[in-house]
Design an enzyme around this catalytic site. Structure first.
Site, mmCIF file in Angstrom:
data_model
loop_
_atom_site.group_PDB
_atom_site.id
_atom_site.type_symbol
_atom_site.label_atom_id
_atom_site.label_comp_id
_atom_site.label_asym_id
_atom_site.label_seq_id
_atom_site.Cartn_x
_atom_site.Cartn_y
_atom_site.Cartn_z
ATOM 1 N N HIS A 302 -9.821 4.069 -9.583
ATOM 2 C CA HIS A 302 -9.183 3.517 -8.325
ATOM 3 C C HIS A 302 -10.167 2.507 -7.879
ATOM 4 O O HIS A 302 -9.315 1.714 -6.891
ATOM 5 C CB HIS A 302 -9.681 4.971 -7.368
ATOM 6 C CG HIS A 302 -8.438 5.858 -7.516
ATOM 7 N ND1 HIS A 302 -8.403 7.162 -6.940
ATOM 8 C CD2 HIS A 302 -7.383 6.058 -7.696
ATOM 9 C CE1 HIS A 302 -7.440 7.439 -6.668
ATOM 10 N NE2 HIS A 302 -6.758 6.972 -6.963
ATOM 11 N N ARG A 445 16.747 -4.400 -0.209
ATOM 12 C CA ARG A 445 17.478 -3.248 -0.695
ATOM 13 C C ARG A 445 17.328 -1.671 0.093
ATOM 14 O O ARG A 445 16.239 -1.011 0.057
ATOM 15 C CB ARG A 445 16.921 -3.076 -2.613
ATOM 16 C CG ARG A 445 17.539 -1.988 -3.142
ATOM 17 C CD ARG A 445 17.809 -2.327 -4.602
ATOM 18 N NE ARG A 445 16.443 -1.953 -4.903
ATOM 19 C CZ ARG A 445 15.590 -1.855 -6.152
ATOM 20 N NH1 ARG A 445 16.107 -2.481 -6.837
ATOM 21 N NH2 ARG A 445 14.444 -1.978 -6.742
ATOM 22 N N GLU A 544 23.846 -3.866 -11.242
ATOM 23 C CA GLU A 544 23.516 -3.499 -12.307
ATOM 24 C C GLU A 544 24.245 -2.705 -13.598
ATOM 25 O O GLU A 544 24.333 -2.011 -14.175
ATOM 26 C CB GLU A 544 22.480 -2.179 -11.744
ATOM 27 C CG GLU A 544 21.825 -2.637 -10.825
ATOM 28 C CD GLU A 544 21.236 -1.815 -9.731
ATOM 29 O OE1 GLU A 544 19.804 -1.580 -10.278
ATOM 30 O OE2 GLU A 544 21.438 -1.793 -8.953
ATOM 31 N N ASN A 567 17.090 -5.919 -15.095
ATOM 32 C CA ASN A 567 17.166 -4.840 -15.903
ATOM 33 C C ASN A 567 18.082 -3.425 -16.012
ATOM 34 O O ASN A 567 18.336 -3.293 -17.453
ATOM 35 C CB ASN A 567 15.586 -4.002 -14.741
ATOM 36 C CG ASN A 567 14.375 -5.235 -15.032
ATOM 37 O OD1 ASN A 567 14.417 -6.378 -15.474
ATOM 38 N ND2 ASN A 567 13.337 -5.218 -13.794
ATOM 39 N N ASP A 568 18.342 -2.983 -14.763
ATOM 40 C CA ASP A 568 18.982 -1.990 -15.814
ATOM 41 C C ASP A 568 20.825 -2.101 -15.908
ATOM 42 O O ASP A 568 20.917 -2.143 -17.132
ATOM 43 C CB ASP A 568 19.774 -1.685 -14.089
ATOM 44 C CG ASP A 568 18.817 -0.058 -14.027
ATOM 45 O OD1 ASP A 568 18.241 0.184 -14.606
ATOM 46 O OD2 ASP A 568 18.100 0.271 -12.080
ATOM 47 N N CYS A 615 17.255 -11.103 -10.245
ATOM 48 C CA CYS A 615 16.138 -10.260 -9.801
ATOM 49 C C CYS A 615 16.152 -9.606 -11.223
ATOM 50 O O CYS A 615 17.143 -9.356 -11.254
ATOM 51 C CB CYS A 615 15.898 -9.494 -8.528
ATOM 52 S SG CYS A 615 17.031 -8.475 -8.399
#
Length: 843
Positions: A302, A445, A544, A567-568, A615
């Site tokens: 941490h 989103r 997507e 990405n997707d 994006c």
């Protein structure tokens, strides 16, 4: 006695988050519940997160839950359902270590002056220099541990009061809305304070005649030792958190702080420690904390996570470093190379002063673009926005020049907590985002959970393939109240800024119409209660899913805009799991078919009169930028640190040339052909002047050959001609090892062929004082001309320019003209004429 047997389905094992969820389910019942790891035979109280995590349950381990009590049968039925349906989606991606291995050798400029250095692992890059401050661990004074116990009832009362005090302090800190990283750590520390296992062990110690302080110390040691014996590095790192909380409870029992005086920084400092607790790190004055060096702490501790969030140059795993540094002495930490240099010599300090100056100059150069729109050389404008997940990211994003927020990932507000955020909590966050944007667009989103983002309290059933199951908009009908709450919060915030709403994982027009109907209902509720909102709020779709791409013309009847989630979209289009290393290489964003898909999206959106952005990871790679410009997008949204560089790169591109590149890429048959096109474009593209005024250094104070080469490479790095200055420098020295490039008459022409340089480049250094170069005539050098050519250059520019230079150096008139040049302009003019370079090649 009923039992529930199961096989651990969690890829990361039973770490803190799933253990907490299991403990919460167990807490609903009065029966005693014991968890056994059948692989090791170890048992734990299933109400204690610490005990369960210490079992070291790994993926595939056989486990058993045993129940004893009045409601044992009911508990067993509930936990059977839990392990079958909920436990598989309780996992989470553990914090990435983001580490870089230590360097094998020093840069050439350090080798003669640095006799002693120690290597470690880079967990946060940067360079820091200052006075060494050695910080000890949080240790309880022996005198406190020796204090005798009073009556057991009093000791129990003191412990309860001290625990409540620590818990209240943590909750107060949480209520102040700290940065997301610190918030997560505070939640973890609260779970330790509340842990049943630790509380019971302390109570047993007090019952055995120990003081509360002694019992807390022994309980802490017990659980910390269990953690340190775990196979998982992440679990081992939690030992120091247990000790940190125990230390705070002991402080509360003692009635005063036991704070180490070393934490008071009053000048630029390099903090050195075996390990550091989160509270110790937070107590350090950040304006004076220039670097952090830790002996044993790993990249997921941490304290390290906090250091990374503050951008503190940090090394870990520097063996026995406390024995090699002097408390109060000096040190330089190079968290690019992965080294710490104690008591640096003057030459070392000079080397790093020059390095830091280079970094500042590069930041200043990029900063010139932050306040400007990203505009190509032929006036095509492309918005460059930022992706964010928390309020804390907004300030740095806009400071980096973000034209807006292209993706605000709201699901992060729903994760890592026991219950969903209320409407008021969400409204406050979206409101702050709208105000921080100061008129710039914030695309919010709606929550995108499921798949790789589980939220345990939603009770989503386990799925064999969650990436093809309930994700994004598919979750909303089953969580109608949760969705309604978010819609109301977003709508209310839209009255205070430019907010657009984006819906993820839309597959069809029916889904979008369902969402629009829910928005209409939320608007009606707000109208009825007199709440304000923007009636013109734009509602868009995140593209997507391939079916949505081929339905853009239909979706445009309801959608105001589109944003491509690469990405997707890439993994669904290519049928490749991006998390599977065995096939991930098949999913290249530069695959011709994927580029054709992107081109279709933009064309269809344009035909429908809709704004279209992008994006995702595709926006982050400099290699993709010419293709994205060529697509004609309205916006790209990327990580905030990338924005200045992206804007600078766009300013050097021509939209017409990028469009031609894209058209040629669309005609390719293979990814390799596209890669070759892109590589050639980068070599021959817009900013390919051999020589720019930025590459000319007049009256240089370099004192050696090493410093001269460092300065020339730095000039190219600052100007954006190389992103790999160390590799470029190595290539130059490799050539120097073959023969000296000091050609005589006070001139040297170091040269190399390396793809570490983005484009063929000439850089010039005029020295204030001559330096030794090992020249053929034995004379020192007064002027250095660097030729850095790409290894893939097919036109032989390297030898052509070198030959011309060598011939011109034989002429005294040329040499005198170069040495008498009054400024950069004179140098540029001289080289343009003498080397017969086309005028347009000179900036």
């Amino acid at each position: 006695m009923p039992e529930v047997e199961f096989q651990c389905p969690l890829p990361n094992g039973l770490h803190a988050r799933p253990a907490s969820t299991l403990a919460e389910r167990v807490a609903r019942f009065g029966s005693a519940v014991e968890l056994t790891n059948q692989r090791s035979g170890a048992c734990a109280n299933a109400r204690s997160v610490l005990e369960m995590v210490a079992l070291g349950v790994k993926l595939g381990d056989r486990c058993r839950l045993s129940f004893a009590g009045a409601d044992a049968d009911e508990a067993a039925r509930s936990l059977r359902t839990f392990v079958d349906e909920e436990l598989p989606v309780c996992d989470e991606a553990l914090p990435a270590e983001n580490t870089t291995s230590a360097a094998c050798e020093l840069p050439r400029g350090l080798r003669a002056s640095c006799s002693r250095w120690y290597t470690g692992t880079v967990v946060c890059p940067g360079i820091g220099e200052g006075r060494v401050v050695v910080v000890g661990g949080a240790r309880v004074p022996p005198a406190l541990l020796a204090l005798p116990a009073v009556a057991a009832a009093q000791e129990r009362e003191r412990f309860a009061s001290a625990t409540a005090s620590v818990r209240a302090a943590l909750e107060t800190r949480l209520a102040s809305r700290p940065a997301a990283v610190e918030e997560g750590i505070l939640h973890a520390h609260l779970s330790i304070v509340r842990d049943v296992g630790m509380t019971q062990r302390v109570a047993a110690g007090i019952a055995a005649g120990r003081s509360a302080i002694q019992a807390v110390a022994e309980s802490s040691s017990h659980f910390a030792d269990l953690m340190r014996g775990a196979e998982s590095a992440y679990v081992r790192e939690r030992a120091i958190d247990i000790e940190d909380i125990a230390f705070q409870i002991i402080e509360a029992l003692h009635g005063s702080r036991l704070r180490s005086p070393q934490l008071d920084l009053a000048e630029d400092s390099v903090v050195v420690a075996e390990s550091l607790t989160p509270r110790q790190f937070l107590a350090l004055e950040k304006q004076f904390l220039k670097a952090l060096v830790l002996e044993h702490t790993g990249g997921t501790s941490h304290a390290v996570i906090l250091a990374r969030s503050f951008g503190i140059p940090t090394l870990t795993g520097v063996a026995d470093v406390r024995a090699h540094v002097t408390d109060g002495g000096g040190a330089v930490v190079d968290a690019h190379l992965g080294i710490v240099i104690p008591d640096p010599a003057a030459a070392v300090r000079r080397f790093y002063a020059r390095e830091q100056q280079t970094l500042r100059r590069r930041e200043e150069r990029l900063a010139r673009f932050t306040g400007l729109p990203a505009r190509t050389r032929d006036a095509q404008v492309l918005e460059v926005a930022a992706n964010v997940a928390t309020l804390e990211e907004l300030g740095p994003a806009f400071a980096s020049g973000a034209d807006g927020i292209g993706l605000f990932r709201t699901e992060m507000l729903f994760m890592d907590r026991e219950a969903p955020p209320s409407e008021e909590e969400q409204f406050a966050i979206y409101l702050q985002a709208a105000r921080a944007a100061q008129g710039r667009t914030v695309i919010v989103r709606t929550f995108d959970v499921g798949g790789d983002k589980p939220v345990p309290y939603l009770d989503l059933a386990a799925e064999k393939n969650p990436f093809l199951g309930r994700r994004g908009v598919r979750v909303y009908p089953g969580q109608a109240q949760l969705f309604r709450t978010q819609l109301r919060a977003i709508l209310r915030a839209s009255a205070f800024g430019v907010i657009w709403m984006m819906v993820p994982m839309v597959n069809s027009l029916e889904e979008l119409r369902w969402v629009k109907a829910r928005i209409a209902e939320a608007r009606a509720e707000l109208d009825a209660s007199g709440r304000r909102y923007d009636p013109a709020l734009r509602v868009g779709v995140m593209l997507e899913i391939p079916s949505a791409v081929f339905g853009i013309c239909d979706l445009a009847s309801e959608a105001d805009f589109f944003s491509i989630g690469t990405n997707d979209l890439l993994q669904y289009f290519m049928a490749v799991d991006r998390e599977d290393a065995g096939v991930a290489g098949l999913a290249s964003a530069r695959h011709p078919s994927f580029l054709r898909l992107l081109s279709k999206i933009v064309a269809d959106a344009r035909a429908a009169g809709r704004w279209v952005g992008m994006c995702g990871e595709m926006t982050r790679s400099p290699r993709n930028l010419p293709l994205l410009v060529g697509l004609g997008l309205d916006e790209i949204s990327t990580a905030a640190p990338e924005i200045p560089g992206q804007k600078a790169a766009i300013a050097n591109l021509s939209f017409a040339a990028c469009r031609e590149l894209l058209e040629r890429a669309l005609a390719c048959g293979t990814t390799a052909q596209v890669e070759e096109l892109v590589a050639h474009f980068r070599e021959q593209g817009a900013a390919q002047n051999l020589l720019e005024s930025e590459f000319v250094c007049m009256d240089s104070d370099s004192r050696s050959k090493e410093e001269a080469i460092q300065e020339l490479v730095s000039a190219l790095y600052v100007a954006g001609r190389t992103e790999q200055p160390r590799a470029l420098e190595d290539a130059i020295w490799a050539r120097e090892a073959v023969y000296s490039t000091g050609l005589g008459f006070g001139f040297a022409i170091p040269h190399c062929k390396s793809d570490a340089v983005c484009a063929n480049s000439i850089a010039v250094l005029r020295l204030a004082q001559p330096i030794e170069w090992g020249s053929m005539d034995g004379e020192p050098v007064r002027c250095v001309i660097l030729l850095a050519m790409r290894a893939s250059d097919q036109e032989g520019a390297h030898m052509k320019v070198f030959s011309r230079l060598a011939r011109r150096l034989m002429h005294e008139e040329f040499r005198e003209r170069m040495l008498a040049a009054r400024d950069r302009g004179d140098v540029l003019s001289c080289l343009t004429q003498e080397l017969e370079l086309p005028p347009h090649r000179i900036g």
